[in-house]
Design a protein around this motif. Structure first.
Motif, PDB file in Angstrom:
ATOM      1  N   ALA A 156       0.832  -1.202   0.000  1.00  0.00           N
ATOM      2  CA  ALA A 156       0.000   0.000   0.000  1.00  0.00           C
ATOM      3  C   ALA A 156       0.866   1.252   0.000  1.00  0.00           C
ATOM      4  N   GLU A 157       2.093   1.143   0.526  1.00  0.00           N
ATOM      5  CA  GLU A 157       3.000   2.285   0.558  1.00  0.00           C
ATOM      6  C   GLU A 157       3.946   2.278  -0.648  1.00  0.00           C
ATOM      7  N   GLY A 158       3.750   1.300  -1.549  1.00  0.00           N
ATOM      8  CA  GLY A 158       4.559   1.254  -2.765  1.00  0.00           C
ATOM      9  C   GLY A 158       5.837   0.456  -2.632  1.00  0.00           C
ATOM     10  N   PHE A 159       5.960  -0.272  -1.517  1.00  0.00           N
ATOM     11  CA  PHE A 159       7.198  -1.015  -1.311  1.00  0.00           C
ATOM     12  C   PHE A 159       6.957  -2.519  -1.387  1.00  0.00           C
ATOM     13  N   THR A 160       7.914  -3.207  -2.008  1.00  0.00           N
ATOM     14  CA  THR A 160       7.850  -4.668  -2.025  1.00  0.00           C
ATOM     15  C   THR A 160       9.069  -5.236  -1.310  1.00  0.00           C
ATOM     16  N   LEU A 161       8.877  -6.420  -0.773  1.00  0.00           N
ATOM     17  CA  LEU A 161       9.954  -7.061  -0.016  1.00  0.00           C
ATOM     18  C   LEU A 161      11.058  -7.525  -0.963  1.00  0.00           C
ATOM     19  N   MET A 186      14.470  -6.075   3.933  1.00  0.00           N
ATOM     20  CA  MET A 186      14.683  -4.943   3.040  1.00  0.00           C
ATOM     21  C   MET A 186      13.509  -4.805   2.074  1.00  0.00           C
ATOM     22  N   TYR A 187      13.049  -3.577   1.913  1.00  0.00           N
ATOM     23  CA  TYR A 187      11.952  -3.261   0.999  1.00  0.00           C
ATOM     24  C   TYR A 187      12.444  -2.242  -0.014  1.00  0.00           C
ATOM     25  N   GLU A 188      11.807  -2.271  -1.179  1.00  0.00           N
ATOM     26  CA  GLU A 188      12.226  -1.362  -2.239  1.00  0.00           C
ATOM     27  C   GLU A 188      10.985  -0.878  -2.981  1.00  0.00           C
ATOM     28  N   ASN A 189      10.996   0.402  -3.384  1.00  0.00           N
ATOM     29  CA  ASN A 189       9.868   0.890  -4.185  1.00  0.00           C
ATOM     30  C   ASN A 189      10.285   1.020  -5.651  1.00  0.00           C
ATOM     31  N   ALA A 190       9.381   1.519  -6.460  1.00  0.00           N
ATOM     32  CA  ALA A 190       9.633   1.583  -7.904  1.00  0.00           C
ATOM     33  C   ALA A 190      10.813   2.512  -8.205  1.00  0.00           C
TER      34      ALA A 190
END
Lengths: 268, 168
Positions: A164-169, A189-193
């Motif tokens: 929902a915040e734009g981050f994937t694991l 660790m999470y990363e967004n686009a």
């Protein structure tokens, strides 16, 4: 002309004779060969002492004898003892009233949270810079990641969903941690686009199991820390403050579901 | 602060030299200097900036050395084998002092005489600075120097020469 004394003769040898007394001493030496021999012997003694030991003063000074280095070392020792004193103050503060941990980190005294936050920020800085080795277990192996880290931390751990915040694991890894928080830490660790990365640093609960919350800015990174009876968790990132708060709140919400005042369930 | 440390740093070679002459052991001497520097730096607030840093450092070094001697008397002393000079034949020339002989002779001096003589003859300090370092009146310093020189004369085999008449 004053009488020539033994002290004047020594001063002559040591180069500390008053210029006014010099003619008298020299005349005395010229007139008394046995005194002159004694004085010559004193000079030879001094020369021998210098020949023996003067070279020690020309040797390169070893690093451990550098004044600036010693000053730096004693400074940090003083800082350490100051921290112990500060820790005692914290304990007294806890005894006097709650809410101490709600104080901002930079304003409050160092505590267990300070080292956990520092560790979290360090781990963040090291691993967000990595590409191929950013994580130990990738998100594609999420079930294994969750089981493994939960076992190692001896506390049930789930990976928050930040879509929902734009981050994937991206994945996670196991790290050495603070001895009083189980000695191990998990980093997710999470990363967004935009390739911005956020890490979540989790350890087992501190011995006091006390709830705590802190925002900190350390080394250019924003950190949000909290502790409860199960875990300590630090969310670290370099996002703008508002975005960091949104992400942190999402992590916090998901990781504090259920009864967080209870200890970890028994694990066989 | 930086000024203070710079001043301390310029004294380190002299402190090492003096400590080496006192202890005759490289490692013991450098340990002594390190202790001295640590103590001086951690107590720099107690230092009066009006006095010379050098005298203060030498005083600290000597106090540490005396304390270490007191405790090593209980343990037994250690002497670095490398610093023990080779036995040498007695000086053939009258008035000649072999270095090895001097190295042994300085060891035979009582500590108060050795401290004083090394400050003057080796370090080249003024009588007043040496007296300040040792915390004694200058007259006492002079009599220690006189006794040290007379004792060295005997210990280096030059006692056969006519003894200096006491002159007042």
């Amino acid at each position: 002309m004053s009488a020539v004394t033994r002290d004047m003769l020594m001063a002559y040898v040591d180069g500390q004779l008053d210029a006014a007394d010099r003619p008298a001493v020299e005349a005395h030496l010229a007139a008394n060969p046995e005194v002159a021999a004694e004085v010559l012997l004193w000079q030879r003694q001094s020369n021998a002492l210098r020949a023996l030991f003067a070279p020690a003063g020309s040797e390169p000074v070893p690093a451990r004898l550098r004044a600036h280095r010693i000053a730096a070392a004693t400074g940090s020792r003083r800082m350490r003892s100051w921290r112990w004193a500060a820790a005692a103050v914290v304990l007294v503060g806890l005894g006097l009233g709650g809410g101490w941990f709600a104080r901002p980190l930079l304003n409050g005294a160092p505590a267990a949270s300070a080292s956990l936050i520092a560790d979290a920020v360090n781990a963040h800085t090291v691993f967000v810079a990595e590409n191929r080795h950013a994580v130990e277990v990738p998100a594609t192996d999420q079930d294994h990641l969750v089981t493994w880290l939960s076992n190692r931390l001896s506390t049930p751990l789930d990976t928050p969903d930040l879509s929902a915040e734009g981050f994937t694991l991206v994945g996670g890894r196991l790290l050495p941690g603070e001895p009083n928080a189980g000695g191990r830490a998990a980093q997710l660790m999470y990363e967004n686009a935009a390739k911005d990365r956020v890490t979540v640093y989790v350890t087992a609960a501190l011995p006091d199991r006390a709830p705590a919350y802190q925002f900190a800015n350390a080394g250019g990174a924003e950190a949000f820390y909290w502790a409860n009876a199960r875990i300590t968790c630090t969310v670290v990132g370099t996002l703008p403050e508002a975005q960091m708060k949104t992400v942190s709140q999402a992590v916090y919400r998901q990781m504090t579901e259920g009864d967080v005042t209870a200890g970890p369930p028994y694990r066989g | 602060m930086t000024d203070f440390l710079d001043q301390v740093e310029t004294c380190v070679p002299a402190l090492r030299r003096y400590a080496r002459a006192l202890t005759r052991n490289i490692d013991l001497a450098d340990d002594l200097v390190q202790d001295c520097l640590e103590r001086a730096i951690s107590r720099r607030a107690l230092f009066r900036p009006t006095g010379p840093v050098r005298a203060w450092l030498f005083t600290i070094l000597l106090n540490l050395y005396r304390n270490s001697l007191r405790s090593s008397h209980r343990r037994g002393q250690t002497v670095d084998i490398d610093t023990i000079p080779e036995p040498s034949t007695p000086a053939t020339q009258p008035g000649h002092i072999a270095l090895a002989e001097m190295a042994r002779a300085i060891e035979t001096l009582p500590l108060d005489q050795k401290e004083a003589l090394l400050l003057i003859a080796l370090e080249g300090l003024s009588y007043s600075e040496a007296a300040t370092i040792l915390g004694i009146p200058q007259g006492t310093l002079m009599s220690r120097l006189g006794r040290a020189r007379a004792a060295l004369r005997v210990a280096t085999g030059n006692s056969a020469e006519p003894h200096l008449r006491t002159v007042k």
